[in-house]
Design an enzyme around this catalytic site. Structure first.
Site, PDB file in Angstrom:
ATOM      1  N   LYS A 181     -52.261   8.198  35.636  1.00 57.88           N
ATOM      2  CA  LYS A 181     -51.438   7.880  35.851  1.00 57.88           C
ATOM      3  C   LYS A 181     -51.310   6.163  34.937  1.00 57.88           C
ATOM      4  CE  LYS A 181     -48.118   4.905  39.359  1.00 57.88           C
ATOM      5  NZ  LYS A 181     -48.119   5.300  40.380  1.00 57.88           N
ATOM      6  N   SER A 202     -43.175   5.991  42.830  1.00 54.45           N
ATOM      7  CA  SER A 202     -43.547   5.839  41.851  1.00 54.45           C
ATOM      8  C   SER A 202     -44.968   7.051  40.255  1.00 54.45           C
ATOM      9  CB  SER A 202     -44.041   4.549  41.288  1.00 54.45           C
ATOM     10  OG  SER A 202     -45.320   4.603  41.692  1.00 54.45           O
ATOM     11  N   SER A 223     -46.428   6.586  47.101  1.00 56.36           N
ATOM     12  CA  SER A 223     -45.735   7.098  45.102  1.00 56.36           C
ATOM     13  C   SER A 223     -46.371   8.297  44.505  1.00 56.36           C
ATOM     14  CB  SER A 223     -46.022   5.697  45.069  1.00 56.36           C
ATOM     15  OG  SER A 223     -44.753   5.555  43.810  1.00 56.36           O
TER      16      SER A 223
HETATM   17  N1  GLN Z   1     -40.973   3.850  45.909  1.00 52.04           N
HETATM   18  C1  GLN Z   1     -41.754   2.435  46.751  1.00 52.04           C
HETATM   19  C2  GLN Z   1     -41.578   1.750  45.888  1.00 52.04           C
HETATM   20  O1  GLN Z   1     -40.712   1.499  45.183  1.00 52.04           O
HETATM   21  C3  GLN Z   1     -42.937   3.060  46.493  1.00 52.04           C
HETATM   22  C4  GLN Z   1     -44.192   2.702  45.505  1.00 52.04           C
HETATM   23  C5  GLN Z   1     -44.883   3.433  46.001  1.00 52.04           C
HETATM   24  O2  GLN Z   1     -45.553   3.335  46.000  1.00 52.04           O
HETATM   25  N2  GLN Z   1     -45.981   2.926  44.446  1.00 52.04           N
HETATM   26  O3  GLN Z   1     -42.390   0.316  46.544  1.00 52.04           O
END
Ligand code: GLN
Length: 478
Positions: A77, A152, A176
């Protein structure tokens, strides 16, 4: 043929028998990546470098000196440092930035001869649940390109789903790794906070962030965890607890005590097919002799508010370093220093990141600090205590990974609250620091994957993975 291997073990066997070479594997993945650019899973593909490295690993395999990940082609990532390569966290503000050093996880997988094929698209600074917040554009779900892959770590999940690489490393601050794994029908693991070093991971919310693998099998998630986990002098939050050999102790025996979130299979807010698939799996586990009982958390409705107060607070502080001076993008026309900061940040950050910096600055501001930040810290503690009490009585807390399957692109972008609800079942593991695993559990009426989540006590990954592996077998027969 390569696409049919769910486990590195099978690839290794083919390599041993001379049916494959690492070079052939990399070539295969490069062709697949080339064939579907519209999925937008990679920000950058290391074509020549990956082939070159494959030839080196082939040499080591021939001479019997190859590491445990020889034959594994992996993507990372775009928030994980890989020395000498670009790193942008899906943001314009890091344009032109190159990692000056390796993240600890990268160092460890390279030592074991993994081949890194590229860096993967993600929501900007890992903020999002649909991968629509990337400066590099949205990622599409390979099962239905008009749908999101989740976020994400959307690019990382799609890359495994679409057979662009064998595994990925993502990061999970609120879901994420697990939620995109669920939307894409693959396996995702969020380890215990402090199990894996964060050194070299671009910080979003430092007391929540965890690096975790996305794979096609629980076995490979176990193997990757075993290699990336463990003490690191560069990150003092990493535990010195010894790292078990997770991959070799996957056999599950005995009966588990399983608590399921009652709401997750009863609430109308959860998609009917998601409820039904989850119920069916729970029924099956009951028939197999495991104890399956409902639990309710009094703190459930506080989960998302607590998560968003604390993560935005931490993000506003972490992201203050991106000022146009030290890294990446700098606005061209600026009158003075202050103006340069403002312009660089205004032009460099996207909407969602700005929203979170503003929220975080607000909850940390002198007049609201106690009302929001301090209070959320206390609620975090209460949630942890309540969760621990349940895990004193049960081995696992289970639920669907997300309330729905992959939704349509554009469907939730105008409504942040709706978007935040996509993480309702995943954030508990991050608020409490506990490990959680996402495994595929069938599909909805349109063929979109559904995920099943298991959460366990701190540092209980060995049992989490072995029961997760067992569940993968159970769902295959359903
Ligand atoms: N969707 C969650 C957020 O926007 C989790 C994101 C993540 O785990 N990096 O904070």
């Amino acid at each position: 043929m390569i696409g049919s291997f769910d486990k590195l073990r099978d690839i290794r066997e083919a390599l041993r028998e001379g049916r494959l070479t690492c070079e052939a594997i990399v070539t295969h993945y490069l062709e697949r990546i080339n064939a579907r650019p519209e999925l937008n899973a990679f920000v950058e593909v290391y074509r020549e470098d990956a082939l070159e490295r494959a030839r080196q690993v082939d040499d080591r395999l021939r001479s019997g000196t190859a590491g445990r990940l020889a034959g594994l082609v992996i993507g990372i990532k775009d928030v994980i440092s890989h020395k000498g390569y670009g790193l942008q966290a899906g943001s314009k503000i890091l344009t032109g930035y190159r990692s000056p050093y390796h993240a600890t996880v990268v160092e460890r997988i390279l030592e074991e001869d993994a081949i890194i094929i590229g860096r993967q698209n993600c929501d900007e600074f890992a903020m999002g649940s649909s991968n629509e917040n990337s400066y590099f554009g949205p990622v599409a779900n390979a099962a239905a390109p008009d749908r999101v892959p989740g976020g994400s770590s959307g690019g990382s999940a799609v890359a495994v789903q679409a057979g662009f690489c064998h595994a990925s490393l993502g990061s999970d601050t609120g879901g994420s790794v697990r939620q995109p794994a669920s939307f894409c029908g693959v396996v995702g693991l969020k380890p215990t906070y402090g199990r894996v070093s964060r050194w070299g991971l671009i910080a979003y919310a430092s007391s929540f962030d965890c690096i975790g693998p996305i794979t096609r099998s629980v076995e490979d998630a176990a193997l990757l965890l075993e290699i990336i986990a463990g003490q690191d002098d560069a990150d003092s939050t990493v535990s010195s607890q010894p790292v078990p050999s997770y991959a070799s102790s996957l056999a599950w025996s005995g009966k588990a005590r399983i608590a399921y979130l009652r709401e997750s299979i009863e609430s109308d807010a959860v998609q009917p097919e998601v409820r039904e698939q989850t119920r069916a799996l729970l029924r099956k586990l009951g028939e197999l002799g495991h104890t399956v009982e409902p639990v309710e958390f009094t703190s459930t409705r506080h989960l998302l508010p607590t998560y968003y107060i604390l993560t935005t607070a931490e993000a506003s502080s972490n992201l203050s370093r991106f000022d146009g001076v030290r890294y990446g993008y700098r606005a061209a026309a600026a009158a003075d220093l202050e103006d340069m900061y403002k312009r660089s940040r205004s032009e460099g950050f996207g909407r969602e990141v700005k929203r979170r910096i503003l929220l975080g600055t607000f909850v940390l501001s002198a007049s609201y600090y106690d009302a929001y930040y301090t209070k959320a810290q206390r609620v975090r503690r209460l949630i942890l205590e309540e969760t621990r009490r349940v895990l004193d009585q049960y081995d696992f807390i289970v639920s669907p990974v997300a309330p729905t399957t992959a939704f349509k692109k554009g469907e939730k972008v105008q409504d942040p609250l709706q978007m935040y609800l996509a993480d309702i079942f995943t954030v508990q593991a991050n608020v409490t620091g506990l490990p959680a695993l996402s495994v595929p559990n069938g599909a909805d009426d349109q063929g979109l994957p559904i995920g099943f989540q298991l959460m366990a006590a701190a540092f209980d990954e060995a049992r989490l993975l072995s029961f997760g592996n067992y569940i993968s077998e159970v769902t295959k027969e359903m």
